[in-house]
Motif scaffolding. Structure first.
Motif, PDB file in Angstrom:
ATOM      1  N   ARG A  15      43.577  38.963  26.230  1.00  0.00           N
ATOM      2  CA  ARG A  15      42.059  38.342  26.129  1.00  0.00           C
ATOM      3  C   ARG A  15      42.002  37.357  27.223  1.00  0.00           C
ATOM      4  O   ARG A  15      40.732  37.440  27.835  1.00  0.00           O
ATOM      5  N   MET A  16      42.908  36.308  27.347  1.00  0.00           N
ATOM      6  CA  MET A  16      42.841  35.372  28.377  1.00  0.00           C
ATOM      7  C   MET A  16      42.786  36.041  29.898  1.00  0.00           C
ATOM      8  O   MET A  16      41.931  35.584  30.637  1.00  0.00           O
ATOM      9  N   TYR A  17      43.307  37.187  30.007  1.00  0.00           N
ATOM     10  CA  TYR A  17      43.265  37.774  31.319  1.00  0.00           C
ATOM     11  C   TYR A  17      41.828  38.381  31.415  1.00  0.00           C
ATOM     12  O   TYR A  17      41.448  38.591  32.531  1.00  0.00           O
ATOM     13  N   LEU A  18      41.392  39.127  30.537  1.00  0.00           N
ATOM     14  CA  LEU A  18      40.212  39.766  30.906  1.00  0.00           C
ATOM     15  C   LEU A  18      39.083  38.625  30.918  1.00  0.00           C
ATOM     16  O   LEU A  18      37.979  38.932  32.021  1.00  0.00           O
ATOM     17  N   THR A  19      39.131  37.497  30.361  1.00  0.00           N
ATOM     18  CA  THR A  19      38.423  36.661  30.657  1.00  0.00           C
ATOM     19  C   THR A  19      38.388  35.988  32.170  1.00  0.00           C
ATOM     20  O   THR A  19      37.331  35.708  32.750  1.00  0.00           O
ATOM     21  N   MET A  20      39.561  35.850  32.530  1.00  0.00           N
ATOM     22  CA  MET A  20      39.766  35.827  33.985  1.00  0.00           C
ATOM     23  C   MET A  20      39.263  36.640  34.917  1.00  0.00           C
ATOM     24  O   MET A  20      38.493  36.118  35.936  1.00  0.00           O
ATOM     25  N   ARG A  21      39.448  37.840  34.638  1.00  0.00           N
ATOM     26  CA  ARG A  21      38.893  38.858  35.429  1.00  0.00           C
ATOM     27  C   ARG A  21      37.596  38.991  35.481  1.00  0.00           C
ATOM     28  O   ARG A  21      36.928  39.241  36.665  1.00  0.00           O
ATOM     29  N   GLU A  22      36.855  38.724  34.326  1.00  0.00           N
ATOM     30  CA  GLU A  22      35.477  38.831  34.328  1.00  0.00           C
ATOM     31  C   GLU A  22      34.758  37.784  35.306  1.00  0.00           C
ATOM     32  O   GLU A  22      33.721  37.895  35.806  1.00  0.00           O
ATOM     33  N   LEU A  23      35.567  36.409  35.121  1.00  0.00           N
ATOM     34  CA  LEU A  23      35.168  35.153  35.915  1.00  0.00           C
ATOM     35  C   LEU A  23      35.043  35.680  37.515  1.00  0.00           C
ATOM     36  O   LEU A  23      34.439  35.647  38.181  1.00  0.00           O
TER      37      LEU A  23
ATOM     38  N   THR B 266      45.760  43.308  43.020  1.00  0.00           N
ATOM     39  CA  THR B 266      46.554  44.314  42.783  1.00  0.00           C
ATOM     40  C   THR B 266      47.546  43.893  42.079  1.00  0.00           C
ATOM     41  O   THR B 266      48.278  44.646  41.331  1.00  0.00           O
ATOM     42  N   ALA B 267      48.392  42.885  42.572  1.00  0.00           N
ATOM     43  CA  ALA B 267      49.612  42.244  41.717  1.00  0.00           C
ATOM     44  C   ALA B 267      49.196  41.787  40.381  1.00  0.00           C
ATOM     45  O   ALA B 267      49.859  42.282  39.469  1.00  0.00           O
ATOM     46  N   ALA B 268      48.029  41.152  40.061  1.00  0.00           N
ATOM     47  CA  ALA B 268      47.468  41.037  38.699  1.00  0.00           C
ATOM     48  C   ALA B 268      47.514  42.436  37.822  1.00  0.00           C
ATOM     49  O   ALA B 268      47.835  42.515  36.718  1.00  0.00           O
ATOM     50  N   GLU B 269      46.935  43.296  38.435  1.00  0.00           N
ATOM     51  CA  GLU B 269      46.663  44.359  37.678  1.00  0.00           C
ATOM     52  C   GLU B 269      47.902  45.378  37.290  1.00  0.00           C
ATOM     53  O   GLU B 269      48.423  45.972  36.444  1.00  0.00           O
ATOM     54  N   ALA B 270      48.862  45.270  38.465  1.00  0.00           N
ATOM     55  CA  ALA B 270      50.412  45.708  37.998  1.00  0.00           C
ATOM     56  C   ALA B 270      51.029  44.824  36.663  1.00  0.00           C
ATOM     57  O   ALA B 270      51.626  45.620  36.145  1.00  0.00           O
ATOM     58  N   HIS B 271      50.789  43.696  36.843  1.00  0.00           N
ATOM     59  CA  HIS B 271      51.466  42.909  35.691  1.00  0.00           C
ATOM     60  C   HIS B 271      50.797  43.355  34.367  1.00  0.00           C
ATOM     61  O   HIS B 271      51.350  43.299  33.339  1.00  0.00           O
TER      62      HIS B 271
ATOM     63  N   GLY C 281      53.845  25.758  29.253  1.00  0.00           N
ATOM     64  CA  GLY C 281      54.610  26.635  28.240  1.00  0.00           C
ATOM     65  C   GLY C 281      53.699  27.478  27.341  1.00  0.00           C
ATOM     66  O   GLY C 281      54.266  28.044  26.303  1.00  0.00           O
ATOM     67  N   ARG C 282      52.338  27.519  27.764  1.00  0.00           N
ATOM     68  CA  ARG C 282      51.524  28.358  26.734  1.00  0.00           C
ATOM     69  C   ARG C 282      51.607  30.011  27.182  1.00  0.00           C
ATOM     70  O   ARG C 282      51.895  30.055  28.409  1.00  0.00           O
ATOM     71  N   THR C 283      51.687  30.843  26.486  1.00  0.00           N
ATOM     72  CA  THR C 283      51.670  32.233  26.541  1.00  0.00           C
ATOM     73  C   THR C 283      50.452  32.901  26.562  1.00  0.00           C
ATOM     74  O   THR C 283      49.446  32.683  25.793  1.00  0.00           O
ATOM     75  N   ALA C 284      50.226  33.576  27.575  1.00  0.00           N
ATOM     76  CA  ALA C 284      48.926  34.010  27.732  1.00  0.00           C
ATOM     77  C   ALA C 284      48.786  35.551  27.183  1.00  0.00           C
ATOM     78  O   ALA C 284      50.017  35.970  26.569  1.00  0.00           O
ATOM     79  N   ASP C 285      47.620  35.935  26.784  1.00  0.00           N
ATOM     80  CA  ASP C 285      47.517  37.287  26.254  1.00  0.00           C
ATOM     81  C   ASP C 285      46.501  38.175  26.938  1.00  0.00           C
ATOM     82  O   ASP C 285      45.900  37.618  27.934  1.00  0.00           O
TER      83      ASP C 285
ATOM     84  N   GLU D 157      51.881  36.574  34.022  1.00  0.00           N
ATOM     85  CA  GLU D 157      51.736  36.471  35.522  1.00  0.00           C
ATOM     86  C   GLU D 157      50.551  37.074  36.040  1.00  0.00           C
ATOM     87  O   GLU D 157      49.995  36.840  37.125  1.00  0.00           O
ATOM     88  N   ALA D 158      49.905  37.968  35.199  1.00  0.00           N
ATOM     89  CA  ALA D 158      48.679  38.596  35.473  1.00  0.00           C
ATOM     90  C   ALA D 158      47.666  37.568  35.470  1.00  0.00           C
ATOM     91  O   ALA D 158      46.757  37.523  36.445  1.00  0.00           O
ATOM     92  N   VAL D 159      47.609  36.590  34.591  1.00  0.00           N
ATOM     93  CA  VAL D 159      46.661  35.432  34.624  1.00  0.00           C
ATOM     94  C   VAL D 159      46.916  34.671  35.770  1.00  0.00           C
ATOM     95  O   VAL D 159      45.893  34.117  36.779  1.00  0.00           O
TER      96      VAL D 159
END
Length: 229
Positions: free
Chosen positions: A201-209, A123-128, A195-199, A136-138
């Motif tokens: 695409r990275m989050y969707l890959t994490m959610r799919e996993l 839930t927190a991830a989707e809010a971010h 220090g890497r910035t997520a995007d 924060e979402a990742v």
């Protein structure tokens, strides 16, 4: 070669008022000449300190490039190619690891002191995500994955566990997802500590996993032990 009045050229001569040559010692003569040449009138057209420093730097750079081009395969062209390759490697590392002043601390714990369920982390991830806060979402989605594995008793709940440790433990029971689990842990470390910035695409890959792991069937304990040996 004889000089004035039989004196040789090796002895500096100064004519006195009466025209009589006077022998001047070498050291005082040199000091007198240096004193004379140190007068500002002789240095009006000399380059300034900055110009002399730049000239020295340029000469040093030319010598360095000349030496490098002589040592590099292919001469100057080879040096240019090697320089471009080095720049490309630095750029790739910068993109992969983030800014150099950040230090990856992979040993830091995954969770904070306030435990939450996998559903709460999702839930927190989707809010971010709704606010486009991808870092924060990742992070929250990674925590949801690990907490879900703990809730399913695939890995033991353990305070202080890192993302890398959780991925390694889960990979033994879910070997078909081992590569993705390690990649997710690496992304979490890079975003959180590197220090890497997520995007998106990275989050969707994490959610799919996360979704795929929910439906994955673990290996039996004996089979998992055999696969790891």
């Amino acid at each position: 070669m004889p000089g004035v009045g039989g004196w040789t050229a090796a002895h500096p001569l100064i004519l006195a008022n009466g025209g009589i040559p006077v022998d001047t010692p070498r050291v005082p003569a040199r000091e007198a000449a240096e004193h004379e040449l140190s007068k500002p009138m002789y240095h009006e057209n000399d380059p300034g300190l900055l110009r002399r420093g730049l000239d020295q730097l340029w000469n040093w750079t030319e010598d360095l490039l000349s030496t490098a081009s002589g040592a590099a395969p292919g001469g100057p062209l080879g040096l240019v190619v090697l320089t471009l390759v080095a720049v490309g490697l630095v750029a790739a590392l910068w993109w992969r690891l983030g800014t150099p002043h950040r230090i990856v601390r992979a040993a830091d714990p995954l969770f904070d002191d306030a435990p939450r369920t996998a559903a709460e982390h999702r839930t927190a991830a989707e809010a971010h995500t709704a606010a486009h806060r991808w870092n924060e979402a990742v992070q929250e989605r990674t925590r949801a994955i690990v907490r879900s594995l703990e809730e399913r008793a695939l890995i033991d709940p353990r305070p202080g566990r890192t993302a890398d440790e959780a991925a390694a433990e889960a990979a033994r029971l879910l070997p078909s997802h081992a590569t993705r689990l390690r990649a997710a842990a690496r992304d979490f470390d890079d975003v959180t500590y590197g220090g890497r910035t997520a995007d998106q695409r990275m989050y969707l890959t994490m959610r799919e996993l996360d979704i795929d792991l929910e439906a994955a069937k673990p290996l039996l304990a004996t089979a998992a032990r055999g696969a790891s040996e």
